[in-house]
Design an enzyme around this catalytic site. Structure first.
Site, mmCIF file in Angstrom:
data_model
loop_
_atom_site.group_PDB
_atom_site.id
_atom_site.type_symbol
_atom_site.label_atom_id
_atom_site.label_comp_id
_atom_site.label_asym_id
_atom_site.label_seq_id
_atom_site.Cartn_x
_atom_site.Cartn_y
_atom_site.Cartn_z
ATOM 1 N N ARG A 187 0.831 -1.209 0.000
ATOM 2 C CA ARG A 187 0.000 0.000 0.000
ATOM 3 C C ARG A 187 0.867 1.262 0.000
ATOM 4 O O ARG A 187 0.495 2.276 -0.591
ATOM 5 C CB ARG A 187 -0.994 -0.008 1.164
ATOM 6 C CG ARG A 187 -2.088 1.040 1.052
ATOM 7 C CD ARG A 187 -3.222 0.823 2.047
ATOM 8 N NE ARG A 187 -4.266 -0.037 1.537
ATOM 9 C CZ ARG A 187 -5.342 0.371 0.860
ATOM 10 N NH1 ARG A 187 -5.529 1.668 0.615
ATOM 11 N NH2 ARG A 187 -6.235 -0.481 0.428
ATOM 12 N N GLU A 203 -9.924 5.760 7.055
ATOM 13 C CA GLU A 203 -8.485 6.036 7.068
ATOM 14 C C GLU A 203 -8.051 7.312 6.345
ATOM 15 O O GLU A 203 -7.120 7.985 6.806
ATOM 16 C CB GLU A 203 -7.724 4.851 6.444
ATOM 17 C CG GLU A 203 -7.828 3.570 7.222
ATOM 18 C CD GLU A 203 -7.401 2.384 6.383
ATOM 19 O OE1 GLU A 203 -8.187 1.950 5.526
ATOM 20 O OE2 GLU A 203 -6.273 1.910 6.564
#
Ligand code: MTE
Ligand code: MOS
Length: 776
Positions: free
Chosen positions: A311, A715
């Site tokens: 990520r 997030e």
């Protein structure tokens, strides 16, 4: 009448603040003859266990049993992604690692017993810094690569280039509720658990593995968590396994709850990173090539460190088009706690790097950083470095322009410059940064959700789904979805604790996708129930089934409220006609795929966008600063729950602020976490909040194909806090002649002060130029 989009409070808000909300460890009182577990911890970061004699513990009054490897009937391993986490190790891999556990009638007995256990160790050389791991090529895995074009060639052809290094600190989750589990045997010999876990299905899997039983012998329940932030995505499992093992050995319920000090010493954190980069750019500050190598400090076991690195690499672009790039990520092995998921899951580290680079590029060219950022934005039709088209790329500049306007950026810039000219010892700074965050688990398989909706004859409803509540408001949103889907008021819906015997094989509540996945599954289940009820109601109403409308707790003919029937009458009638009033629901995210070998595909269903403009003021004598104002514009699609979404944005921003400017994890030379309590680890508190905080949602932002047009919000806002770091840099620059300003992360007040000193030294012609490099 609809519940979605309404400003409703968190379903447990009142219980949270009155103390009525129960958490795993609060349930202890329900278990007579409960045993308490305490670990025997190793005093070395790396050592062989040469002797382990637990028998002296049994001499302590109140000690009932001990647990060691010989008590494990199944596999002595709790590793989630690789079998590299022995629950009872032969080799100690991080300081304070539990090597055995003691069970006592009370905690005191267990602790005294643990202190009596005789353990001998042969210390081994330990790697306790990331740089040391990199130098010795101590890696769990890597390189993980992503690339586009020929970055070397593009770099060589670039009019300008820069190179450098960035060290990025980790972060302690500091959820208010520390790790906890209670296990007991049911009458069939199966094991049941309450566990503070984001991933009940995996906790079930790991407990079953350790006990050597099939998964249907283990039931895991999570009522709610007092915060998780990724720290309970895989790391709840070992504690649950210890409790289960203890229950199996003694036949009595067993409680494991880590104290704050234990939790900080034993549980994983956000990965510290080291990044090395070279970048090529043109006269306008447009990036032409990026070469980057990322190293993460993963600690002793693999955990989720590969996808975290993945990520990070996926988000090296943040909101910017990188025409040519080449990146490699190495997951480094150190003798530390196993670092794990933490809100953003690697993306914050990846984005911080490109924001650092863009700031350097701007200062090198003497351009305004916000101008350079804007020039590099993705344009509609462009693809990312992993080949995914950036759908709605136009939202990035749209958000940017609106935020520049609503925050009065240009006018405040001028005000700040005036202020700074007249204040030698206080300087203000202002910066704006964007966020583009990919939504979906990058491992395609996890992108599924399940639900089980039960309607009782009186029309009241219980909703079960695969997600867990950790304070983020998932249950509130699911309640709103179910209420609308069945045409009921919110209070007719009861959200049940998450249990593996209600919805099996679930994914972790993570990647911000829990509403997208489980909300859609609940929708699906409710649609099935409505389809079954419609013909029943049609007969009662004397209309066609297609004309039946469910709203406000009533069933009526579409457009005619007069003859409406209470929902409960229809469900009772359906029951009498022997029509099932419960249904399962399921959802899988469409369109996503990714070829890890080629580093190419469409790993994200969509992107969440946002931007923040933040103003700070820095004291030149101390480096202390305050955030004067933060303005956020976030794309949440059609907000399902505006109060929840606002809370996520504010909380995410402040948590990001903590990571970037306050929270500093330190390990001593022995590999011990030196910052193992709130007294030594500075968290953001009331006084660090922005004095003025404006949060707005992007309007007309319906996201087609996602439940009720909403977007994930958990997030992405964390990374908005990068604007605060850049604002600090802007203020620091005002103390000197400008130019590039190297900054470590976290940018604590001490580091701000040193950076100011470096700026002042540049002003003073008699002083020698600064040679000190500020490092994490
Ligand atoms: N908000 C609160 N209050 N507590 C948390 O533990 N975890 C964050 C975020 N917001 C968290 C939170 C993380 S890491 C994720 S992935 C998402 O919530 C998970 O929930 P969601 O999928 O429902 O957004
Ligand atoms: Mo969140 S880091 O995906 O649990």
């Amino acid at each position: 009448m609809s519940a979605a989009g309404k400003r409703v409070s968190h379903e447990s808000a009142r219980a949270h603040v009155t103390g009525a909300a129960l958490y795993t460890d609060d349930l202890c009182g329900r278990f007579p003859r409960l045993l308490h577990a305490w670990p025997v911890t190793a005093p070395h970061a790396h050592a062989l266990i040469t002797e382990l004699d637990v028998s002296p513990a049994l001499d302590v009054p109140g000690v009932v049993a001990t647990l060691t490897a010989s008590d494990v009937p199944g596999e002595n391993d709790t590793g989630a992604n690789r079998r590299d986490e022995p629950l009872f190790p032969a080799e100690v891999m991080y300081h304070s690692q539990p090597v055995a556990w003691v069970l006592g009638e009370d905690l005191d007995a267990a602790q005294r017993g643990a202190a009596r256990v005789r353990a001998d160790y042969q210390p081994l050389p330990a790697i306790v810094t990331l740089r040391d791991a990199v130098a010795r090529e101590s890696f769990h895995s890597g390189p993980i690569r992503l690339q586009r074009g020929d970055a070397n060639e593009a770099l060589a052809a670039s009019p300008h280039s820069l190179e450098g290094e960035l060290e990025i600190g980790g972060q302690e989750h500091f959820y208010l509720e520390t790790h906890a589990a209670i296990a007991w045997l049911d009458e069939s010999g199966g094991v049941a658990l309450h566990s503070s876990t984001q991933h009940p299905s995996e906790t079930q899997e790991v407990v079953a593995r350790v006990l050597g039983v099939p998964r249907n012998a283990v039931t895991v329940e999570c009522l709610r968590m007092g915060g998780a932030f990724g720290g309970k995505e895989v790391q709840a499992n070992p504690w649950a396994a210890v409790a289960a093992l203890g229950a199996r050995k003694t036949g009595r319920p067993v409680r494991v709850r880590l104290t704050r000090a234990l939790d900080m010493a034993l549980s994983g954190k956000r990965h510290p990173f080291l990044a090395r980069y070279r970048v090529g750019f043109d006269d306008d500050g447009r990036l032409l090539s990026l070469l980057a190598t990322l190293y993460s400090d993963a600690g002793w076991s693999l955990d989720l460190s590969e996808p975290v690195m993945g990520r990070a690499l996926f988000h090296l672009d943040n909101a910017y088009f990188l025409p040519a790039m080449r990146a490699a990520g190495y997951v480094s092995k150190t003798h530390k706690t196993s670092q794990t998921a933490f809100r953003g899951f690697g993306a914050p580290q990846g984005m911080l790097l490109v924001e650092e680079i863009l700031d350097r590029v701007a200062r090198r060219l003497a351009l305004a950083p916000e101008v350079v950022r804007e020039r590099n934005f993705y344009r509609e039709g462009q693809t990312t470095h992993y080949g995914q088209a950036v759908k709605d790329a136009g939202r990035i500049p749209a958000i940017w322009r609106r935020l520049l306007e609503s925050s009065r950026f240009a006018a405040r810039r001028a005000e700040i410059d005036r202020f700074n000219r007249t204040h030698p010892h206080r300087k203000r700074g202002l910066a704006i940064t964007p966020v583009k965050f990919g939504i979906s688990f990058t491992a395609t398989v996890f992108n599924q959700g399940g639900a089980l909706v039960l309607v009782y004859r009186d029309g009241s409803v219980q909703v079960n789904h695969g997600g867990t509540e950790m304070g983020q408001g998932l249950f509130t949103k699911i309640g709103q979805i179910a209420a609308d889907a069945l045409g009921l008021p919110l209070n007719a819906i009861r959200l049940m604790p998450t249990r593996t015997d209600k919805v099996p094989n679930t994914s972790a509540s993570a990647a911000s996708a829990s509403t997208d996945l489980n909300g859609a599954a609940v929708m699906d289940a409710c649609a099935r129930i409505r389809e079954r009820l419609a013909p029943v109601a049609a007969v009662m109403l004397g209309c066609a089934p297609e004309a039946v409308c469910f709203a406000g707790g009533f069933v009526s003919v579409k457009g005619d409220d007069l003859g409406r029937i209470p929902f409960g009458h229809v469900t009772e009638a359906a029951y009498r006609q022997r029509i099932p009033l419960f249904a399962e629901g399921y959802y899988r995210t469409p369109e996503i795929h990714f070829d890890a070998r080629l580093g190419h595909g469409h790993p994200f269903y969509y992107f969440a966008f946002g931007a923040a403009a933040t103003e700070v003021e820095v004291d030149g004598f101390t480096g202390q600063y305050k955030v004067r104002r933060a303005d956020v514009l976030e794309d949440v699609g059609d907000s399902l729950s505006p109060l929840i979404d606002r809370g996520q944005i504010e909380g995410g921003f402040v948590q990001g602020l903590g990571w970037l400017t306050l929270e500093e994890l330190l390990w001593d030379g022995e590999g011990r976490v030196a910052t193992a309590g709130a007294s030594t680890y500075k968290l953001p508190s009331w006084s660090e909040l922005p004095e003025e905080f404006h949060v707005d949602f992007l309007e007309r932002a319906t996201e087609p194909g996602v439940v009720m047009g909403s977007k994930a919000v958990g997030e992405p806002p964390l990374m908005l806090a990068i604007s605060a770091r850049e604002a600090l840099r802007d203020a620091i620059a005002a103390y000197g002649p400008g130019g590039e300003i190297p900054l470590a992360s976290p940018l604590t007040p001490e580091r701000v002060f040193r950076a100011i000193e470096d700026q002042r030294a540049k002003l003073c012609t008699f002083a020698s130029p600064p040679t000190r490099v500020v490092r994490a």
